[in-house]
Design a protein around this motif. Structure first.
Motif, PDB file in Angstrom:
ATOM      1  N   GLU A 131       0.782  -1.141  -0.055  1.00 18.20           N
ATOM      2  CA  GLU A 131       0.077  -0.117   0.045  1.00 18.20           C
ATOM      3  C   GLU A 131       0.905   1.223  -0.073  1.00 18.20           C
ATOM      4  OE1 GLU A 131      -3.538   0.916   0.203  1.00 18.20           O
ATOM      5  OE2 GLU A 131      -3.492  -1.212  -0.912  1.00 18.20           O
ATOM      6  N   SER A 132       1.962   1.224   0.421  1.00 18.62           N
ATOM      7  CA  SER A 132       2.972   2.477   0.601  1.00 18.62           C
ATOM      8  C   SER A 132       4.025   2.531  -0.152  1.00 18.62           C
ATOM      9  CB  SER A 132       3.352   2.411   2.278  1.00 18.62           C
ATOM     10  OG  SER A 132       4.221   1.390   2.180  1.00 18.62           O
ATOM     11  N   GLN A 133       4.483   1.564  -1.056  1.00 16.23           N
ATOM     12  CA  GLN A 133       5.406   1.644  -1.652  1.00 16.23           C
ATOM     13  C   GLN A 133       5.104   1.577  -3.084  1.00 16.23           C
ATOM     14  OE1 GLN A 133       8.510   2.255  -0.305  1.00 16.23           O
ATOM     15  NE2 GLN A 133       7.095   2.461   1.544  1.00 16.23           N
ATOM     16  N   PRO A 134       5.884   2.107  -4.095  1.00 19.13           N
ATOM     17  CA  PRO A 134       5.448   1.988  -5.606  1.00 19.13           C
ATOM     18  C   PRO A 134       6.011   0.516  -6.183  1.00 19.13           C
ATOM     19  CG  PRO A 134       7.587   3.135  -5.375  1.00 19.13           C
ATOM     20  CD  PRO A 134       6.667   2.893  -3.905  1.00 19.13           C
ATOM     21  N   ALA A 135       5.257   0.164  -7.102  1.00 21.23           N
ATOM     22  CA  ALA A 135       5.508  -1.356  -7.359  1.00 21.23           C
ATOM     23  C   ALA A 135       6.994  -1.567  -7.810  1.00 21.23           C
ATOM     24  CB  ALA A 135       4.620  -1.540  -8.766  1.00 21.23           C
ATOM     25  N   GLY A 136       7.999  -0.427  -8.178  1.00 17.72           N
ATOM     26  CA  GLY A 136       9.182  -0.638  -8.775  1.00 17.72           C
ATOM     27  C   GLY A 136      10.014  -1.080  -7.629  1.00 17.72           C
ATOM     28  N   ARG A 137       9.593  -0.766  -6.334  1.00 15.86           N
ATOM     29  CA  ARG A 137      10.480  -1.420  -5.036  1.00 15.86           C
ATOM     30  C   ARG A 137      10.214  -2.871  -4.789  1.00 15.86           C
ATOM     31  NH1 ARG A 137       9.967   4.003  -1.321  1.00 15.86           N
ATOM     32  NH2 ARG A 137      11.223   5.514  -2.792  1.00 15.86           N
ATOM     33  N   ASP A 138       9.271  -3.437  -5.247  1.00 14.07           N
ATOM     34  CA  ASP A 138       8.708  -4.693  -4.996  1.00 14.07           C
ATOM     35  C   ASP A 138      10.128  -5.653  -5.086  1.00 14.07           C
ATOM     36  OD1 ASP A 138       6.284  -3.743  -4.064  1.00 14.07           O
ATOM     37  OD2 ASP A 138       5.403  -4.985  -5.668  1.00 14.07           O
ATOM     38  N   ARG A 139      10.835  -5.212  -6.385  1.00 14.59           N
ATOM     39  CA  ARG A 139      11.773  -6.417  -6.563  1.00 14.59           C
ATOM     40  C   ARG A 139      12.858  -6.514  -5.416  1.00 14.59           C
ATOM     41  NH1 ARG A 139      13.064  -1.602  -9.446  1.00 14.59           N
ATOM     42  NH2 ARG A 139      15.289  -0.805  -8.985  1.00 14.59           N
ATOM     43  N   PRO A 177      -1.302 -10.865  -7.275  1.00 14.57           N
ATOM     44  CA  PRO A 177      -2.685 -10.317  -7.287  1.00 14.57           C
ATOM     45  C   PRO A 177      -2.752  -9.116  -6.690  1.00 14.57           C
ATOM     46  CG  PRO A 177      -2.446 -12.828  -6.158  1.00 14.57           C
ATOM     47  CD  PRO A 177      -1.057 -12.042  -6.481  1.00 14.57           C
ATOM     48  N   TYR A 178      -1.999  -8.492  -5.746  1.00 14.78           N
ATOM     49  CA  TYR A 178      -2.081  -7.145  -5.266  1.00 14.78           C
ATOM     50  C   TYR A 178      -1.881  -6.215  -6.411  1.00 14.78           C
ATOM     51  CZ  TYR A 178      -2.941  -4.266  -0.937  1.00 14.78           C
ATOM     52  OH  TYR A 178      -3.727  -3.386  -0.035  1.00 14.78           O
ATOM     53  N   ARG A 179      -0.714  -6.309  -6.891  1.00 16.57           N
ATOM     54  CA  ARG A 179      -0.379  -5.360  -7.701  1.00 16.57           C
ATOM     55  C   ARG A 179      -0.951  -5.307  -9.271  1.00 16.57           C
ATOM     56  NH1 ARG A 179       2.125  -1.648  -4.916  1.00 16.57           N
ATOM     57  NH2 ARG A 179       4.047  -2.299  -4.108  1.00 16.57           N
ATOM     58  N   SER A 180      -1.824  -6.559  -9.603  1.00 18.18           N
ATOM     59  CA  SER A 180      -2.649  -6.399 -10.670  1.00 18.18           C
ATOM     60  C   SER A 180      -4.105  -5.978 -10.266  1.00 18.18           C
ATOM     61  CB  SER A 180      -2.531  -7.749 -11.337  1.00 18.18           C
ATOM     62  OG  SER A 180      -3.142  -8.656 -10.173  1.00 18.18           O
ATOM     63  N   PHE A 181      -4.326  -5.527  -9.244  1.00 20.61           N
ATOM     64  CA  PHE A 181      -5.580  -4.950  -8.843  1.00 20.61           C
ATOM     65  C   PHE A 181      -5.854  -3.653  -9.747  1.00 20.61           C
ATOM     66  CE2 PHE A 181      -8.390  -2.338  -6.316  1.00 20.61           C
ATOM     67  CZ  PHE A 181      -9.523  -3.315  -5.818  1.00 20.61           C
ATOM     68  N   ASP A 182      -7.247  -3.813 -10.237  1.00 22.38           N
ATOM     69  CA  ASP A 182      -7.784  -2.667 -10.963  1.00 22.38           C
ATOM     70  C   ASP A 182      -7.958  -1.524 -10.289  1.00 22.38           C
ATOM     71  OD1 ASP A 182      -8.901  -1.130 -12.874  1.00 22.38           O
ATOM     72  OD2 ASP A 182     -10.333  -2.766 -13.524  1.00 22.38           O
ATOM     73  N   MET A 183      -7.141  -0.421 -10.337  1.00 19.43           N
ATOM     74  CA  MET A 183      -7.305   0.859  -9.667  1.00 19.43           C
ATOM     75  C   MET A 183      -8.552   1.463  -9.823  1.00 19.43           C
ATOM     76  SD  MET A 183      -4.942   0.536  -7.216  1.00 19.43           S
ATOM     77  CE  MET A 183      -4.934   2.210  -6.460  1.00 19.43           C
ATOM     78  N   ARG A 184      -9.121   1.298 -10.969  1.00 17.24           N
ATOM     79  CA  ARG A 184     -10.491   2.090 -11.309  1.00 17.24           C
ATOM     80  C   ARG A 184     -11.352   2.006  -9.876  1.00 17.24           C
ATOM     81  NH1 ARG A 184     -11.733   0.041 -17.043  1.00 17.24           N
ATOM     82  NH2 ARG A 184     -10.981  -2.010 -16.236  1.00 17.24           N
ATOM     83  N   TYR A 185     -11.347   1.024  -9.423  1.00 19.98           N
ATOM     84  CA  TYR A 185     -12.355   0.768  -8.189  1.00 19.98           C
ATOM     85  C   TYR A 185     -12.023   1.706  -7.163  1.00 19.98           C
ATOM     86  CZ  TYR A 185     -13.877  -3.613  -9.984  1.00 19.98           C
ATOM     87  OH  TYR A 185     -14.399  -4.818 -10.989  1.00 19.98           O
ATOM     88  N   ILE A 186     -10.734   1.975  -6.776  1.00 22.87           N
ATOM     89  CA  ILE A 186     -10.333   3.032  -5.842  1.00 22.87           C
ATOM     90  C   ILE A 186     -10.649   4.382  -6.279  1.00 22.87           C
ATOM     91  CG2 ILE A 186      -8.049   3.906  -4.508  1.00 22.87           C
ATOM     92  CD1 ILE A 186      -9.130   0.916  -3.875  1.00 22.87           C
ATOM     93  N   LYS A 187     -10.306   4.644  -7.728  1.00 25.73           N
ATOM     94  CA  LYS A 187     -10.719   5.977  -8.011  1.00 25.73           C
ATOM     95  C   LYS A 187     -12.009   6.376  -8.039  1.00 25.73           C
ATOM     96  CE  LYS A 187      -6.795   5.972 -11.165  1.00 25.73           C
ATOM     97  NZ  LYS A 187      -6.162   6.075 -12.716  1.00 25.73           N
ATOM     98  N   ALA A 188     -12.796   5.302  -8.159  1.00 17.16           N
ATOM     99  CA  ALA A 188     -14.512   5.438  -8.128  1.00 17.16           C
ATOM    100  C   ALA A 188     -14.552   5.777  -6.587  1.00 17.16           C
ATOM    101  CB  ALA A 188     -14.940   4.432  -8.638  1.00 17.16           C
TER     102      ALA A 188
END
Length: 534
Positions: A363-371, A427-438
């Motif tokens: 939730e707090s970090q950009p996906a690029g730091r996951d590596r 699964p967490y990183r592939s979540f459709d963020m359009r739900y959050i924007k709505a």
């Protein structure tokens, strides 16, 4: 959530202690006396060869069976059923399966009663044989579901599944049969995705301690068991020898894996010629896949059933097929339930913390730091557990955490969180963020967007990750035994001790008590993960 607030807990509770524990292994590397003791150990060469043998044989057997099952089941009617069965069998801890498998194949075990009979048990050595065959077979059978689950996940993933289906249809139009399509199209991509799972399987097989204590040879034992006895020795000099031997075994396994990678790279030309060969009408091995699937999953089920039967056995003379039933073993477990309650509460706490820490990071970090975090998680699983646990023991001694619940918690969190991160990241990183924007457009707060929108939609992977974290935590033996320092006892500790004793019903009861909670956890996660509208 702010980046620092989300990253700090996982760094302080997991990443930093893990890295410091690996650093704590370095002082023995600078102690010449410890290295001299390693190479002067009378069981050194034979024990090392035995560890390499069991790790290599079990990995190759597991890979061969997994490929045959996937090759025959791919795009067939049994695909979904095998996926479910393989995932469910992952819930059975290795130690519980090893105890059940040992009772199943021992000279007076159920298989001998069914297949041999006679008035006395046969004279074969089927448990703790000098070549580690029973240990290798048990490891291979238990790792097949892991490789199947990893393979199924890779082949069923969205775009990859559609691409493979199109490529197989193209291959069929050129005259390739289903078997040929699998060998030339699916298997190369499948093996690419199984690289890390295979590394984990090999390292685990070569360094496993609890299964080796139950099923492995004793004169000599595997090198992991030699290290284990050294780490538990009262002498500090022998402890340092154990840590140096852990480093040596880690280096040897690294060299073996590097050699295997170099050999695979050198043979790539031959593989490419095979992949590009002309059309072949080879059929898929459906019957072989079905037989192997039934064999592997059936042996795991039989081992658990053997534990259930033996745990209620008051008396079971050979060659009777059924025991005389009595509750003595469960009464004994009930009079001393502390290991059971400690294992359950500790694993629940570790699972909840692991999921919370992983979600806080994502939730707090950009996906690029996951590596960085997934790389550390893979390193945790690819390293011998003796290395991480031995380093933790040395570190926690300095921190005053040995023999304390907080030390046990951190030791269990190390492998559990590694699995949770790997399972939850996709699964967490592939979540459709359009739900959050709505939801944001409807003025929902950040907390409400997370707990009322995102987590309910990610309910299935979160629950599966929690179940995996619980199963991994409750099965820990090596770190728990070292960090507990004799002041605490968990189910795996009691099960290993009893398995080497003469009270088989009590050993079976503790092993079954170890196997049932994670299995129930997976079933509960599967039940709760169903969509309410399905």
């Amino acid at each position: 959530m702010r980046p620092v607030a989300g990253a700090l807990p996982i760094l302080l509770l997991w990443a930093v202690p893990l890295l410091l524990s690996l650093v704590a292994l370095l002082p023995p590397a600078l102690d010449p006396a410890a290295w001299r003791m390693v190479f002067a150990h009378p069981q050194f060469p034979s024990a090392l060869l035995l560890s390499l043998f069991t790790g290599t044989v079990s990995s190759l057997l597991a890979l061969g069976m997994a490929l045959a099952i996937i090759g025959g089941a791919y795009r067939s009617r049994i695909w979904a059923r095998l996926t479910t069965a393989a995932a469910a069998s992952l819930a059975i801890p290795h130690l519980a399966f090893a105890i059940g498998f040992g009772f199943l194949v021992m000279p007076s075990g159920l298989l001998a009663r069914l297949l041999v009979g006679g008035e006395v048990p046969p004279g074969w050595i089927s448990v703790q044989d000098p070549f580690g065959v029973s240990l290798s077979l048990a490891l291979a059978l238990k790792e097949v579901p892991f490789l199947l689950t990893a393979g199924f996940a890779g082949l069923s993933r969205g775009d990859a599944a559609r691409r493979l289906a199109m490529e197989c249809r193209a291959g069929a139009s050129l005259g390739h049969g289903p078997g040929s399509c699998f060998l030339r199209i699916v298997m190369p991509q499948l093996l690419e995705g199984l690289r890390w799972p295979l590394v984990i399987v090999f390292v685990y097989g070569a360094t496993v301690v609890d299964m080796a204590l139950v099923l492995g040879p004793t004169q000599p034992p595997t090198f992991a068991v030699v290290i284990w006895h050294a780490l538990n020795h009262a002498s500090p000099e022998v402890n340092r020898m154990g840590l140096a031997a852990t480093l040596f075994l880690t280096l040897v396994l690294g060299l073996v894996l590097a050699g295997a990678a170099a050999l695979a790279h050198a043979k790539r030309g031959g593989r490419h010629r095979f992949y590009a060969a002309g059309p072949s009408p080879l059929a898929a091995p459906r019957r072989i896949a079905l037989l192997l699937g039934v064999l592997v999953l059936g042996m795991i089920l039989l081992a658990v059933l053997m534990l259930a039967m033996l745990s209620v056995a008051q008396r079971w003379p050979y060659p009777a097929l059924l025991p005389e039933v009595g509750p003595a073993a469960w009464d004994t477990l009930g009079t001393a339930p502390q290991p059971l309650w400690l294992s359950l509460l500790l694993s629940l706490a570790v699972s909840a913390a692991a999921v919370a820490l992983a979600i806080g990071w994502f939730e707090s970090q950009p996906a690029g730091r996951d590596r960085w975090m997934t790389g550390l998680a893979l390193l945790t699983l690819a390293l011998p557990q003796l290395a991480t646990a031995g380093g933790q023991y040395r570190l926690f001694l300095d921190w005053g955490l040995t023999g304390r619940p907080s030390g046990l918690f951190l030791a269990h969190l190390t492998p559990a969180l590694a699995y949770v991160i790997i399972v939850l990241q996709g699964p967490y990183r592939s979540f459709d963020m359009r739900y959050i924007k709505a939801a944001q457009g409807l003025s929902a707060s950040a907390a409400r967007r997370l707990f009322s929108v995102k987590l309910p939609l990610l309910k299935a992977p979160v629950l599966v990750a929690a179940a995996i974290g619980f199963a991994v935590s409750i099965a820990q033996f090596v770190p728990a035994q070292l960090i507990a320092a004799g002041r605490w006892s968990t189910l795996p500790m009691e099960a290993v001790t009893l398995a080497s004793g003469g009270n088989r019903p009590l050993a079976a009861a503790y092993a079954l008590a170890l196997a049932l909670p994670p299995l129930l956890g997976f079933l509960l996660a599967a039940r709760l993960a169903r969509p309410r509208w399905g």
